[in-house]
Design a protein around this motif. Sequence first.
Motif, PDB file in Angstrom:
ATOM      1  N   ARG A   1       0.865  -1.170   0.000  1.00 41.79           N
ATOM      2  CA  ARG A   1       0.000   0.000   0.000  1.00 41.79           C
ATOM      3  C   ARG A   1       0.907   1.227   0.000  1.00 41.79           C
ATOM      4  O   ARG A   1       1.808   1.344   0.842  1.00 41.79           O
ATOM      5  CB  ARG A   1      -0.891  -0.021   1.243  1.00 41.79           C
TER       6      ARG A   1
ATOM      7  N   THR B   1      -3.039  -9.826  -0.590  1.00 40.85           N
ATOM      8  CA  THR B   1      -4.337 -10.184  -0.019  1.00 40.85           C
ATOM      9  C   THR B   1      -4.335 -10.016   1.489  1.00 40.85           C
ATOM     10  O   THR B   1      -3.330 -10.210   2.159  1.00 40.85           O
ATOM     11  CB  THR B   1      -4.729 -11.648  -0.329  1.00 40.85           C
TER      12      THR B   1
ATOM     13  N   ASN C   1     -10.605  -2.447   6.359  1.00 39.88           N
ATOM     14  CA  ASN C   1     -11.129  -1.818   5.150  1.00 39.88           C
ATOM     15  C   ASN C   1     -11.281  -0.302   5.290  1.00 39.88           C
ATOM     16  O   ASN C   1     -12.181   0.299   4.718  1.00 39.88           O
ATOM     17  CB  ASN C   1     -12.456  -2.462   4.727  1.00 39.88           C
TER      18      ASN C   1
ATOM     19  N   GLU D   1     -17.262  -6.588   4.356  1.00 43.98           N
ATOM     20  CA  GLU D   1     -16.901  -5.679   5.436  1.00 43.98           C
ATOM     21  C   GLU D   1     -17.760  -5.888   6.685  1.00 43.98           C
ATOM     22  O   GLU D   1     -17.250  -5.962   7.796  1.00 43.98           O
ATOM     23  CB  GLU D   1     -17.018  -4.229   4.940  1.00 43.98           C
TER      24      GLU D   1
ATOM     25  N   ASN E   1     -12.650 -11.598   2.958  1.00 45.85           N
ATOM     26  CA  ASN E   1     -12.023 -10.402   2.436  1.00 45.85           C
ATOM     27  C   ASN E   1     -12.736  -9.170   3.011  1.00 45.85           C
ATOM     28  O   ASN E   1     -13.918  -8.970   2.747  1.00 45.85           O
ATOM     29  CB  ASN E   1     -12.131 -10.422   0.910  1.00 45.85           C
ATOM     30  N   PRO E   2     -12.042  -8.368   3.803  1.00 45.34           N
ATOM     31  CA  PRO E   2     -12.707  -7.243   4.459  1.00 45.34           C
ATOM     32  C   PRO E   2     -13.278  -6.212   3.474  1.00 45.34           C
ATOM     33  O   PRO E   2     -14.166  -5.438   3.840  1.00 45.34           O
ATOM     34  CB  PRO E   2     -11.618  -6.607   5.329  1.00 45.34           C
ATOM     35  N   GLN E   3     -12.766  -6.216   2.233  1.00 44.05           N
ATOM     36  CA  GLN E   3     -13.314  -5.275   1.250  1.00 44.05           C
ATOM     37  C   GLN E   3     -14.679  -5.721   0.756  1.00 44.05           C
ATOM     38  O   GLN E   3     -15.585  -4.920   0.598  1.00 44.05           O
ATOM     39  CB  GLN E   3     -12.376  -5.194   0.041  1.00 44.05           C
ATOM     40  N   ARG E   4     -14.778  -7.038   0.499  1.00 43.28           N
ATOM     41  CA  ARG E   4     -16.031  -7.554  -0.062  1.00 43.28           C
ATOM     42  C   ARG E   4     -17.051  -7.889   1.018  1.00 43.28           C
ATOM     43  O   ARG E   4     -18.244  -7.817   0.768  1.00 43.28           O
ATOM     44  CB  ARG E   4     -15.746  -8.778  -0.940  1.00 43.28           C
TER      45      ARG E   4
ATOM     46  N   ARG F   1      -7.649   0.611   1.140  1.00 43.39           N
ATOM     47  CA  ARG F   1      -7.607  -0.515   0.218  1.00 43.39           C
ATOM     48  C   ARG F   1      -6.172  -0.826  -0.149  1.00 43.39           C
ATOM     49  O   ARG F   1      -5.417   0.096  -0.475  1.00 43.39           O
ATOM     50  CB  ARG F   1      -8.400  -0.188  -1.034  1.00 43.39           C
TER      51      ARG F   1
ATOM     52  N   LYS G   1      -5.260  -0.574   9.104  1.00 42.44           N
ATOM     53  CA  LYS G   1      -6.364   0.032   8.344  1.00 42.44           C
ATOM     54  C   LYS G   1      -6.794  -0.846   7.174  1.00 42.44           C
ATOM     55  O   LYS G   1      -7.964  -0.854   6.805  1.00 42.44           O
ATOM     56  CB  LYS G   1      -5.981   1.437   7.864  1.00 42.44           C
ATOM     57  N   CYS G   2      -5.839  -1.587   6.591  1.00 45.10           N
ATOM     58  CA  CYS G   2      -6.209  -2.519   5.519  1.00 45.10           C
ATOM     59  C   CYS G   2      -7.027  -3.691   6.064  1.00 45.10           C
ATOM     60  O   CYS G   2      -7.910  -4.203   5.387  1.00 45.10           O
ATOM     61  CB  CYS G   2      -4.967  -3.047   4.805  1.00 45.10           C
TER      62      CYS G   2
ATOM     63  N   ASN H   1      -6.901 -11.287   4.603  1.00 49.15           N
ATOM     64  CA  ASN H   1      -8.087 -12.025   5.004  1.00 49.15           C
ATOM     65  C   ASN H   1      -8.251 -11.969   6.505  1.00 49.15           C
ATOM     66  O   ASN H   1      -7.288 -12.125   7.243  1.00 49.15           O
ATOM     67  CB  ASN H   1      -7.995 -13.491   4.567  1.00 49.15           C
TER      68      ASN H   1
END
Lengths: 132, 303
Positions: free
Chosen positions: B16, B64, B56, B76, B71-74, B59, B52-53, B66
């Motif tokens: 990041r 990856t 979420n 949350e 996946n915290p993005q999908r 980004r 923070k990643c 987990n």
Amino acid sequence: MVFQIDFKSGKPVYLQLVDQIRYAAASGALRLGDPLPGIRPLAEELRVNRNTIAKAYTELENQGVIETVPGKGCFLKENTSPFTKQVKHKLLLTEIDEAVVTAHHLQVDREAFLALVRERVDYFERKSQENT
Amino acid sequence: MSNSTNPVIEIKDLRRSYGKHDAVNGLSLSVRPGRCYGFFGRNGAGKTTTIKCLLNLLRPNSGTVNVFGLNPQREEVAVKARLAYVPDMVAFYPWMSVRDTLEYLASFRRHWNRELEADLLNRFQLDPLKKTSSLSKGQRTQLALIGAIAPEPELLVLDEPTSGLDPIVRREFIETVIGAYQSGDPEHRTVFVSTHLISEFEGLIDEFTIIEGGRELLTMESDQARDRFRKIRARFAQMPTALNLPGALSVKQNGREVEVLANGNSEALLEFLKARSPEELRCESLTLEEIFVASNILKKGNA
């Protein structure tokens, strides 16, 4: 009983607890049937992970020093080591060898070393009697 | 549902950057359930970016992340429902009382342990009617901790939780994490803590990662680390010439005294020094904090 944790000793924390409880049992500070502190209060007091305390108690249970009574906690058990005489001697030898090597480096001679050993054995016997 | 042997947190090759600056640059780590995992690094090493990643709030550019195998993005909401986070700077709505704040936080949670909440309020001597704007920094952190522990999450993420607190509040904080949080359901209570007040957490940390310049510098079990990194002090009647110590991490000499840091070879170094008949020879383990400091030498050694 009061525990003392030293992170610099190089000995894993759970083994320090095991040693101190075994010491307390040998010197009579803990007696047959005495309860050990609960895992949570002891972990909070020493500010160590509760897993560490649980690991120490499991180890002591495997060694036959304590027993767990479900729902009541851990208690000091009658001194019945599950090991055979040979294994017991072998376990002791490693520790004795270490002391012998240290004595050599400190230039403590044979007589003085043996006298010290006798003195310590007497000490524990005396303490254990005082406590009963 | 993840079973208990799957990692709670799994980070693989995380990257990041902020503009041209790479904050996290290829970090991997894995946290098993029921453990207390330390995440150590200097200021700017990439600790907060990594956290923070996980949440979420940022980004990843690549790699990856987990949490609970999700996946915290999908996912949350599914991830956040099972964890709680205490940042270093906690902010509350200033017009709310302690009581209002806890009610507000509880409204987002499926589960909230009222008894635990009451116990902790009592333990910290927090007045439920007090406005959050009039709380001290220590009290704010205590309130944040109650808010994080009362929902009894499977994962507690702490980012520099005790910085700026007085020693008594720090102790209470750690005792609460051990007692009220961890003891509730030890197999499923995982702690991920980033800090540079390492000595406070020494007894709590099972395993740790040291991060430096966005990369992993060292990952180890605490007991194993204390066994591997040792400090040997020797004093000689006369300093031996040619004291060329094989494989020492660092050597400091002061008159007739020498201090050697060993990285897994303390036995060999001790033998070497013993053979030169020191007047005094002592060996002790490094604490996690000292290991953290020493890891800087490791880094220079690798470079």
